[in-house]
Design a protein around this motif. Structure first.
Motif, PDB file in Angstrom:
ATOM      1  N   ASP A  37       2.368   1.455  -3.261  1.00  0.00           N
ATOM      2  CA  ASP A  37       0.841   2.396  -4.633  1.00  0.00           C
ATOM      3  C   ASP A  37       0.644   4.222  -4.385  1.00  0.00           C
ATOM      4  OD1 ASP A  37       1.622  -0.243  -5.293  1.00  0.00           O
ATOM      5  OD2 ASP A  37      -0.688  -1.480  -4.433  1.00  0.00           O
ATOM      6  N   LYS A  38       0.555   3.937  -3.140  1.00  0.00           N
ATOM      7  CA  LYS A  38       0.350   5.751  -2.772  1.00  0.00           C
ATOM      8  C   LYS A  38       1.134   5.854  -2.667  1.00  0.00           C
ATOM      9  CE  LYS A  38      -3.559   4.323   0.259  1.00  0.00           C
ATOM     10  NZ  LYS A  38      -4.041   4.826   1.400  1.00  0.00           N
ATOM     11  N   GLU A  94       2.909  10.423  -9.129  1.00  0.00           N
ATOM     12  CA  GLU A  94       2.109  10.532 -10.647  1.00  0.00           C
ATOM     13  C   GLU A  94       1.611  12.198 -10.045  1.00  0.00           C
ATOM     14  OE1 GLU A  94      -0.351   7.378 -10.937  1.00  0.00           O
ATOM     15  OE2 GLU A  94       1.755   6.706 -12.052  1.00  0.00           O
ATOM     16  N   LYS A  95       0.823  12.295  -9.465  1.00  0.00           N
ATOM     17  CA  LYS A  95       0.026  13.550  -9.372  1.00  0.00           C
ATOM     18  C   LYS A  95       0.848  14.684  -9.071  1.00  0.00           C
ATOM     19  CE  LYS A  95      -2.844  13.518  -5.404  1.00  0.00           C
ATOM     20  NZ  LYS A  95      -3.792  13.192  -4.490  1.00  0.00           N
ATOM     21  N   TYR A 131       6.420  -0.569  -9.858  1.00  0.00           N
ATOM     22  CA  TYR A 131       4.858  -0.290  -9.505  1.00  0.00           C
ATOM     23  C   TYR A 131       4.050  -0.530 -10.722  1.00  0.00           C
ATOM     24  CZ  TYR A 131       0.685   2.630  -9.291  1.00  0.00           C
ATOM     25  OH  TYR A 131      -0.775   2.712  -8.391  1.00  0.00           O
ATOM     26  N   TYR A 162       3.560   5.680  -5.725  1.00  0.00           N
ATOM     27  CA  TYR A 162       3.796   6.342  -6.656  1.00  0.00           C
ATOM     28  C   TYR A 162       2.407   7.079  -6.904  1.00  0.00           C
ATOM     29  CZ  TYR A 162       7.584   3.019  -9.052  1.00  0.00           C
ATOM     30  OH  TYR A 162       8.453   3.167  -8.773  1.00  0.00           O
ATOM     31  N   GLU A 163       1.359   6.608  -6.267  1.00  0.00           N
ATOM     32  CA  GLU A 163       0.273   8.068  -6.951  1.00  0.00           C
ATOM     33  C   GLU A 163       0.701   9.229  -6.622  1.00  0.00           C
ATOM     34  OE1 GLU A 163      -3.291   5.958  -5.292  1.00  0.00           O
ATOM     35  OE2 GLU A 163      -2.815   4.112  -6.265  1.00  0.00           O
ATOM     36  N   ILE A 164       1.089   9.573  -5.485  1.00  0.00           N
ATOM     37  CA  ILE A 164       0.956  10.393  -5.340  1.00  0.00           C
ATOM     38  C   ILE A 164       2.562  11.156  -6.422  1.00  0.00           C
ATOM     39  CG2 ILE A 164       2.649  12.164  -3.165  1.00  0.00           C
ATOM     40  CD1 ILE A 164       1.018  10.688  -1.555  1.00  0.00           C
ATOM     41  N   ALA A 193       6.657  10.854 -11.557  1.00  0.00           N
ATOM     42  CA  ALA A 193       7.217   9.477 -10.962  1.00  0.00           C
ATOM     43  C   ALA A 193       7.522   8.762 -11.891  1.00  0.00           C
ATOM     44  CB  ALA A 193       5.155   8.817 -12.217  1.00  0.00           C
ATOM     45  N   ASN A 207      -3.149  -3.154  -9.651  1.00  0.00           N
ATOM     46  CA  ASN A 207      -2.655  -2.477  -8.487  1.00  0.00           C
ATOM     47  C   ASN A 207      -1.525  -3.335  -7.249  1.00  0.00           C
ATOM     48  OD1 ASN A 207      -2.515   0.293  -7.457  1.00  0.00           O
ATOM     49  ND2 ASN A 207      -5.091   0.085  -6.808  1.00  0.00           N
ATOM     50  N   GLU A 246       0.874  -0.648   0.139  1.00  0.00           N
ATOM     51  CA  GLU A 246       0.535   0.164   0.209  1.00  0.00           C
ATOM     52  C   GLU A 246       0.705   1.651   0.273  1.00  0.00           C
ATOM     53  OE1 GLU A 246      -3.650  -1.146   2.258  1.00  0.00           O
ATOM     54  OE2 GLU A 246      -2.768   0.530   3.269  1.00  0.00           O
ATOM     55  N   ARG A 256      -1.827   1.719 -12.946  1.00  0.00           N
ATOM     56  CA  ARG A 256      -2.513   1.919 -12.598  1.00  0.00           C
ATOM     57  C   ARG A 256      -3.371   0.957 -12.112  1.00  0.00           C
ATOM     58  NH1 ARG A 256      -4.063   6.502 -10.161  1.00  0.00           N
ATOM     59  NH2 ARG A 256      -3.037   8.512 -10.594  1.00  0.00           N
TER      60      ARG A 256
END
Lengths: 267, 300, 411
Positions: free
Chosen positions: A139-140, A146-147, C398, A142-144, A151, C404, A136, C401
């Motif tokens: 993943d989280k 990207e934001k 990673y 990486y999402e940040i 990334a 996941n 988690e 998306r």
């Protein structure tokens, strides 16, 4: 537009020996709001952030935080910095303080520290819970990334990033702590116009995702376009507050920024 | 009562020697913010140099006065040279490195110097020639305070006054104070910071050398390992007084000397060193800024 | 590559050192027989030695500058060959398997004496790995590490002496006691700045040793405690040789466990927090890391390992006295970590093997052992602060998306 109150500072005073860096400061931030804190160099803005985040212990005054999700109220004075972060306040630093010997991704993963819990035994035996938590975190993070648009550089050392990218990484790292109030200390300092424009859209995006933002900034164009409200400080005191339009014409502000001469010229 | 006064005097003597070493720690710390672990070794080298010079001269039959002067000067010169060289080799290249690096380098230097003296000379305890005679006029009070105590106290006082003068009124002293306050600013107003740092090491080392000579002749024997304990004790004194503060170092040293003297005199001499170490640990835990030091404010 | 100017400079350096070392290197007095010997040959050695070292150091700095310049051109960092091999899983596992095989076969191939030396080296590797958590990973300079080692050794010696407790019972007790001492000491001192921490831990180490030396009723003072039982193996009777070889395999086992644990710790939430703390404490706190708690965990984990090895040390030598726990012991372990590379497991192993085995096999050099350790600490900080083998940052991947999930590469 009257959102819920999330931060209320009243009578905040900070003395260093004989010098009063902050003088009975009052300030409030409401949810989903962008509030700017401006003032000449040495006005006490960063000191204010340091009091807010527990790095300095204020001499006097009250800092109250209300969580918009739970409605729980807490007093921040005297709490350790990490406790304050846990309560939902995260910050960036004026002079960038990234972990330069760690990768970009790891920097953000550090931000997840206070939202995760595995310790020694978890690390050694790596049970299912720990593995899930690690995943988690990755993943989280990486999402940040990207934001904030990093990334691509996830596995580079933070010190190899450009200046603007480092500032964005600091924001990303702060976001990883899941704050509802984000404190940005001169986020646009040293950025070129393109980078500043990207930053503006990033800040707006963060605001739309339900974060309130309190920022210190010298770039007046940025402040005027972004802020809902502005607080102006000089010599540790608040000299004005209001909407950008109000601040623009405020005499005290003009005086503080441009000195007495303007006053007499106008008169 | 005599016993009390005796302990008091020996405490003052101890303390004033600690002060000579502690000043080196505090001055270096004030200027470059580094705990110079090798400082105790510089003191040991001072003692060794004066031992060698004094013994050689006495074998060749020089008069006592000449021996004292030459041994003292030689100790000061060589200790300063070592202090200067240590700074150039082990600290200067690391001035912008992370904080741990110069500290590890300093520990390395300390071990290196200790073993260098061990290999170049010997691991045995060596008898130090008696440089301070028993003065006749001291006879009536000799049972409470010895001649060498008096000499040590007087010498230290003179050295302290000279140091105060140097720091307060000379050009290099002013430059040192400026550098201690703000190194970047000192650089900007045209102070040669490298030279100031070198001067600090040289002065600190010379003081330690004098301390080395005095204590060696007081105790009567030396060994390559004396620097380690003396170094830690002097450091304790510097921290007790507030590291970075020169009067603090002197005050801390006197307090430490007296504490040790009374503790060993009235409680037990087995744990002499434990008192000093415990004091060090306690001060660092409860009042790391020391008696006369300034508390540090974090810059963010 | 080396200009005349540099040669001249090196000559000056050499001249300076001739002056500097004159009283200590050249003159030797015998105060009892009142004779003086002048060892002029030493002056020559100093002159030549410092001249060569000075030239080498200059050449090294020149090369480093050139390499830096090249690196900026090509934007690529150079990784040393060992690191390249280590980074490839294809090489890594066969290599590890080979080393393990060699380690297991060692006592069969060589004499018990050799195995005994190897056991000592293995102990230092584990001590190094333990200290590596504290100094290398978390950046806490602990100069009193040997105190925890002493706690382990004495807890086995005393529990064995008074209660006849066996090795396997005391092994965890010794480790935990050391860890407890770590917590007790760490709690107040870990708030201190790095250099103060170094001094306090140094003072603590000395206090423990002095207490052991002077508190005769408790520790039997400087004469120490002898006749400690060797570890048992299901009640089997063993000859001295067998016991030594058993000790060797025991250490191999403990080393494997240690490597596994340290590797997992470094690559975890906790490990990342330690690394971050080493770099910037204020930023860490602002990220919600509890500074004191995280440091305390590192500190006491390191102490735990020192305690374990302490117990093993007491069992191996069957004798303990305070002289085994001086500051120099802490300094040796620190040198291992610094030489090998702070934060790098392979580095620490290599560092320990070099520093323990070299003086052991080159007897002529053993006199210069401590001198070399001091020189290593200084030289590594100046020339190669990252150590022989630097720690490698992990790469996490990673996969977009949609899925996941993430695949992980190993280090």
């Amino acid at each position: 537009m009257m959102n819920k109150l999330i931060l209320e500072v009243s009578g905040l005073t900070m003395d260093f020996g004989g010098i009063r860096a902050l003088d009975r400061l009052d300030l409030d931030v409401r949810s989903k709001e962008i509030v700017a804190l401006i003032g000449p160099n040495g006005a006490g803005k960063t000191t204010f952030f340091n009091c807010l985040t527990g790095i300095y212990l204020p001499s006097n005054g009250d800092i109250r935080l209300v969580s918009p999700q739970t409605g729980k109220e807490s007093r921040l004075n005297g709490l350790k910095p990490n406790k304050i972060t846990e309560k939902g306040v995260a910050r960036t630093f004026q002079n960038i303080r990234l972990f330069s010997q760690m990768t970009v991704l790891e920097n953000v993963m550090i931000g997840r520290h206070c939202r995760t819990s595995s310790l020694i035994l978890g690390a050694i035996f790596r049970g299912r819970k720990t593995r899930k938590e690690e995943q988690e975190t990755i993943d989280k993070s990486y999402e940040i990334l990207e934001k904030v648009g990093l990334a691509e550089q996830a596995n580079e050392f933070a010190s190899n990033l450009s200046y603007g990218a480092q500032r964005r990484l600091e924001i990303g790292r702060a976001l990883a702590t899941e704050p509802f109030l984000l404190l940005l200390d001169e986020p646009a300092a040293g950025m070129n116009p393109q980078e500043t424009a990207d930053l503006v859209s990033l800040i707006l995006q963060i605001r739309d995702e339900d974060h309130a933002i309190l920022l210190i900034e010298h770039d007046m164009k940025l402040v005027m376009t972004l802020s809902d409200r502005i607080f102006v400080m000089d010599y540790g005191e608040k000299i004005a507050q209001g909407t950008p339009a109000e601040i623009r014409v405020n005499r005290a502000v003009i005086k503080a920024y441009l000195g007495e001469d303007v006053e007499s010229d106008n008169a | 009562m005599d016993y009390f006064i005796e302990l008091f005097c020996s405490g003052l003597t101890r303390g004033s020697i600690y002060a000579l070493i502690a000043l080196g720690y505090t001055m270096v710390y004030g200027i470059i913010g580094l705990i110079n672990f090798a400082h105790g070794e510089i003191y040991m080298i001072g003692a060794f140099t004066s031992f060698i010079v004094a013994t050689v001269l006495s074998i060749y039959g020089f008069p006592l006065a000449a021996i004292v002067v030459v041994a003292g000067v030689a100790a000061a010169i060589w200790s300063s040279a070592y202090g200067y060289t240590v700074e150039k080799i082990a600290y200067k290249p690391l001035r912008h490195a992370p904080r741990l690096a110069p500290l590890i380098s300093a520990i390395g230097m300390s071990i290196l110097l200790q073993n260098y003296v061990l290999l170049a000379q010997t691991s045995d305890f060596l008898p130090f020639p008696e440089l301070i005679p028993e003065f006749a006029f001291m006879e009536p009070i000799a049972h409470i305070i010895g001649s060498s105590d008096i000499v040590i106290l007087l010498t230290t006082t003179v050295v302290m006054l000279a140091l105060t003068f140097l720091i307060k009124f000379t050009r290099i002293g002013k430059a040192m104070r400026a550098t201690a306050q703000d190194r970047t600013m000192a650089l900007l107003v045209g102070i040669n910071v490298d030279r100031v740092i070198s001067a600090t090491f040289i002065i600190g080392s010379a003081l330690a050398a004098i301390g080395g000579l005095l204590i060696a002749s007081h105790i009567g024997q030396i060994n390559f390992a004396i620097g380690f304990i003396a170094g830690i004790k002097a450091f304790t004194a510097a921290v007790l007084g507030g590291i970075g503060s020169i009067p603090g170092a002197v005050l801390g040293s006197l307090i430490l000397g007296l504490t040790e003297s009374f503790a060993t005199g009235y409680i037990s001499s087995d744990y002499e060193d434990v008192f000093a170490f415990s004091l060090l640990v306690l001060i660092l835990i409860f009042k790391p800024s020391g008696l006369l030091g300034k508390a540090e404010t974090k810059k963010v | 590559m080396i200009t005349v100017k540099e040669v001249k400079k090196s000559l000056l350096v050499s001249l300076w050192f001739v002056f500097l070392t004159f009283p200590l290197m050249v003159i030797k007095v015998n105060p009892y027989e009142r004779t003086v010997s002048w060892r002029w040959s030493n002056m020559l050695y100093v002159a030549i030695g410092t001249f060569v070292i000075s030239l080498l150091a200059k050449a090294w700095f020149v090369r480093k500058e050139r390499r830096m310049a090249r690196q900026q051109d090509s934007c690529r960092s150079r990784t040393p060959i060992i690191q390249k091999i280590l980074q490839r899983p294809g090489y890594r596992y066969p290599l590890a398997a080979f080393l393990l095989g060699a380690a297991l076969a060692f006592p069969q191939l060589f004499s018990t004496y050799q195995a005994n030396i190897m056991t000592t080296a293995l102990m230092y590797i584990v001590l190094g790995l333990g200290l590596n958590i504290v100094v290398g990973v978390a950046g806490l300079l602990d100069l009193g590490y040997v105190a925890f080692y002493a706690v382990g050794a004495y807890s086995y010696a005393l529990l064995n002496l008074h209660f006849g407790m066996g090795f396997w019972t005391v092994l965890p007790i010794g480790g935990l006691l050391a860890a407890l001492f770590g917590v007790l000491l760490g709690f107040p001192v870990l708030r201190l700045r790095g250099d103060y921490l170094a001094i306090v831990t140094l003072g603590f180490g000395e206090i423990i040793r002095l207490i052991l030396e002077n508190w005769n009723a408790f520790s039997k003072g400087p004469s120490g405690i002898s006749n400690i039982s060797r570890p048992g193996f299901f009640g089997m009777e063993m000859s001295l040789d067998q016991a030594m070889i058993y000790m060797y395999y025991l250490m191999i086992g403990l080393l494997l466990v240690t490597i596994f644990v340290v590797n997992r710790l470094q690559d975890s939430r906790l490990g990342r927090a330690w690394l971050a703390l080493r770099e910037d404490e204020i930023a860490c706190q602002a990220m919600g890391i509890d500074k004191t708690r995280t440091k305390l965990i590192a500190f006491s984990l390191g102490a735990f390992w020192a305690g374990l090895i302490g117990v093993i040390f007491a069992a191996k030598t069957t004798f303990v006295n305070p002289a085994s726990f001086t500051f120099m012991e802490s300094a040796i372990i620190l040198s291992i970590v610094v030489l090998g590379g702070m934060g790098s497991i392979v580095g620490v192993i290599l560092g320990a093997l070099i520093l323990v085995l070299l003086p052991e096999y080159l007897r002529a050099l053993s006199e210069y052992r401590m001198l070399a350790f001091g020189a290593i600490l200084v030289a590594m900080m100046i020339f190669k602060p990252e150590g022989l083998i630097a720690g490698v940052r992990r790469v996490y991947c990673y996969q977009g998306r949609k899925r996941n999930t993430a695949l992980k590469n190993d280090e």
